[in-house]
Design a protein around this motif. Structure first.
Motif, PDB file in Angstrom:
ATOM      1  N   CYS A  28       0.825  -1.172   0.158  1.00 45.55           N
ATOM      2  CA  CYS A  28      -0.001  -0.177   0.039  1.00 45.55           C
ATOM      3  C   CYS A  28       0.963   1.213   0.085  1.00 45.55           C
ATOM      4  N   THR A  30       0.017   3.833   2.056  1.00 44.70           N
ATOM      5  CA  THR A  30      -0.150   4.439   3.446  1.00 44.70           C
ATOM      6  C   THR A  30       0.879   5.204   3.980  1.00 44.70           C
ATOM      7  N   HIS A 225      -5.203  -5.615   5.801  1.00 42.48           N
ATOM      8  CA  HIS A 225      -4.098  -4.869   5.999  1.00 42.48           C
ATOM      9  C   HIS A 225      -4.377  -3.328   6.062  1.00 42.48           C
ATOM     10  N   GLU A 226      -5.285  -2.967   4.960  1.00 51.65           N
ATOM     11  CA  GLU A 226      -5.374  -1.517   5.016  1.00 51.65           C
ATOM     12  C   GLU A 226      -6.330  -1.131   6.076  1.00 51.65           C
ATOM     13  N   HIS A 229      -4.510  -0.753   9.037  1.00 54.62           N
ATOM     14  CA  HIS A 229      -3.975   1.081   9.276  1.00 54.62           C
ATOM     15  C   HIS A 229      -5.019   1.970   9.694  1.00 54.62           C
ATOM     16  N   HIS A 235       3.030  -0.836   9.829  1.00 56.98           N
ATOM     17  CA  HIS A 235       3.705  -2.227   9.176  1.00 56.98           C
ATOM     18  C   HIS A 235       4.631  -2.753  10.135  1.00 56.98           C
ATOM     19  N   TYR A 292       4.623  -7.123   4.303  1.00 53.51           N
ATOM     20  CA  TYR A 292       4.566  -7.337   3.022  1.00 53.51           C
ATOM     21  C   TYR A 292       5.017  -8.637   2.549  1.00 53.51           C
TER      22      TYR A 292
END
Ligand SMILES: [Zn+2]
Length: 412
Positions: A28, A30, A225-226, A229, A235, A292
């Motif tokens: 991403c 982000t 994952h998003e 955030h 991360h 990741y």
């Protein structure tokens, strides 16, 4: 010499990031946006630092056992910004695909595979729109007339790629962030450079998550994952300088991802050994939704603590009291200025400030099974209700004429 070395390093890290973004499931942009704002926007930086202090204090409370376990449900609205295809074709993904993506998301947050920790946080597609009407929680808008969108997709604010302006895309369809978590499904991000990004929880009109249509699936690691955030997870490799060096690891509560059971690492390190000198369960990082790495399957207890602390403070706390997934016909307190309640969440006492016209109206408190727990009469413009004897959890209050004004209260 020194300057040119830095430039080369920067170029290498950008290339790495972009290559990763196009091929893997959970990469991403982000951090790029966040880091840029932290350096250029002093107000944003203050908001993040303030939130960090609030979340830290909450985590401390949780570890002291004050905050009990409750399953929280977050109302979600999905805006599909398609290119004019018919529903179920191309970027105009079907309702079923979206519903399955949310089911998959919930399975990951509830530890469906048994490999991580149950965050006890769920997401529900809104059943009620901001006007109180019935909805599937899915909006569809043809974005093909927005300049650059058809060819390059969206450009995250602060990024220089040649897609459509982020706010122009989001203005096509957005619901109030205080009552709904907004997800925009787009054709591309930076012409395919990235698969998703989310705002850290500082609120604002455009708060939410952007994801490409091909990643909005039941099996994608991008959505959890998003959302991670969006609920203030960094991360697992935060602070690695773009795969350049091991993150600082002096104090796990304030270094790296600020989570103590995810050993810091370099983003490219996903093998059997962590090349950084961190102790702790390596699998927690290399299989983490916030890495990741190619295989991801877990959130950890430390991440759960951080997420649950985040949902208890502004701006995410208002999502817990939203009736976006409630029954149509209930009117929310936020849409009616005759009432004001505080504090919410509450530890024991809540105060109801009511318009004088409502004196004599009844109120009823229900638990999450619909059972009546408390009832009474609004007999003053300032009514105090004591929740001290109730278990921690979410309660529904109905109040006023015909008990049609309803709101949620969180008892800590
Ligand atoms: Zn990320």
């Amino acid at each position: 010499m020194k300057k040119s070395s830095s430039c080369i390093l920067l170029i290498i890290s950008i290339l790495f990031f972009q290559i990763q973004g196009s091929g893997q499931s959970a990469e991403c942009v982000t951090d790029h946006i966040h880091n840029n704002l932290m350096q250029t926007d002093s107000f944003y930086r203050k908001q993040i630092l303030f939130l960090e202090s609030q979340v830290d204090a909450r985590i401390q409370k949780q570890s002291n056992g004050i905050l009990k376990s409750t399953i929280y449900s977050i109302p979600v609205v999905v805006h599909v910004i398609h290119l004019g295809e018919s529903i179920g074709t191309g970027t105009n993904i079907s309702d079923l695909q979206i519903q399955q993506a949310i089911t998959g998301l919930n399975s990951r947050f509830r530890n469906g595979n048994g490999l991580g920790v149950d965050v006890e946080l769920e997401f529900c597609l809104a059943s009620k729109d901001p006007s109180g009407n019935s909805t599937k929680g899915i909006n569809r808008v043809n974005g093909s007339s927005i300049p650059n969108y058809s060819v390059n997709g969206i450009t995250p604010t602060g990024n220089t790629c040649s897609g459509a302006v982020e706010t122009t895309i989001k203005d096509l369809s957005k619901w109030p962030v205080s009552n709904y978590y907004n997800i925009w499904v787009v054709s591309k991000i930076c012409n395919g450079g990235f698969v998703g990004y989310a705002s850290y929880p500082v609120g604002g009109l455009y708060d939410g998550l952007v994801i490409v249509s091909t990643s909005m699936t039941s099996t994608s690691g991008t959505l959890p994952h998003e959302i991670g955030h969006g609920f203030f997870l960094y991360h697992t490799f935060n602070g690695d300088g773009g795969n350049v060096s091991c993150p600082v690891d002096t104090n796990c509560l304030i270094n790296g991802d600020r989570v103590c059971d995810t050993p810091p690492h370099k983003q490219g390190d996903c093998g059997t050994t962590n090349t950084c000198p961190s102790t702790g369960a390596w699998d927690n990082s290399r299989y983490n939704y916030m890495s990741y790495c190619p295989l991801v399957n877990r959130f950890t207890q430390g991440q759960k603590d951080r997420i649950r602390a985040t949902v208890m403070v502004a701006p995410r706390a208002s999502l817990l009291t939203s009736l976006g997934c409630g029954a149509v016909g209930m009117n929310e307190i936020s849409s009616n200025n005759k009432f004001f309640i505080f504090p919410n969440p509450a530890q024991s006492i809540i105060n109801i400030k009511a318009d004088i016209k409502l004196l004599g109206s009844a109120y009823v408190v229900y638990d999450n099974t619909g059972k009546t727990i408390l009832k009474g009469i609004i007999n003053s413009e300032d009514t105090i209700i004591d929740l001290g004897n109730l278990s921690a959890g979410i309660y529904l209050f109905s109040i006023g004429d015909s008990l049609k004004q309803t709101f949620k209260v969180i008892k800590e």
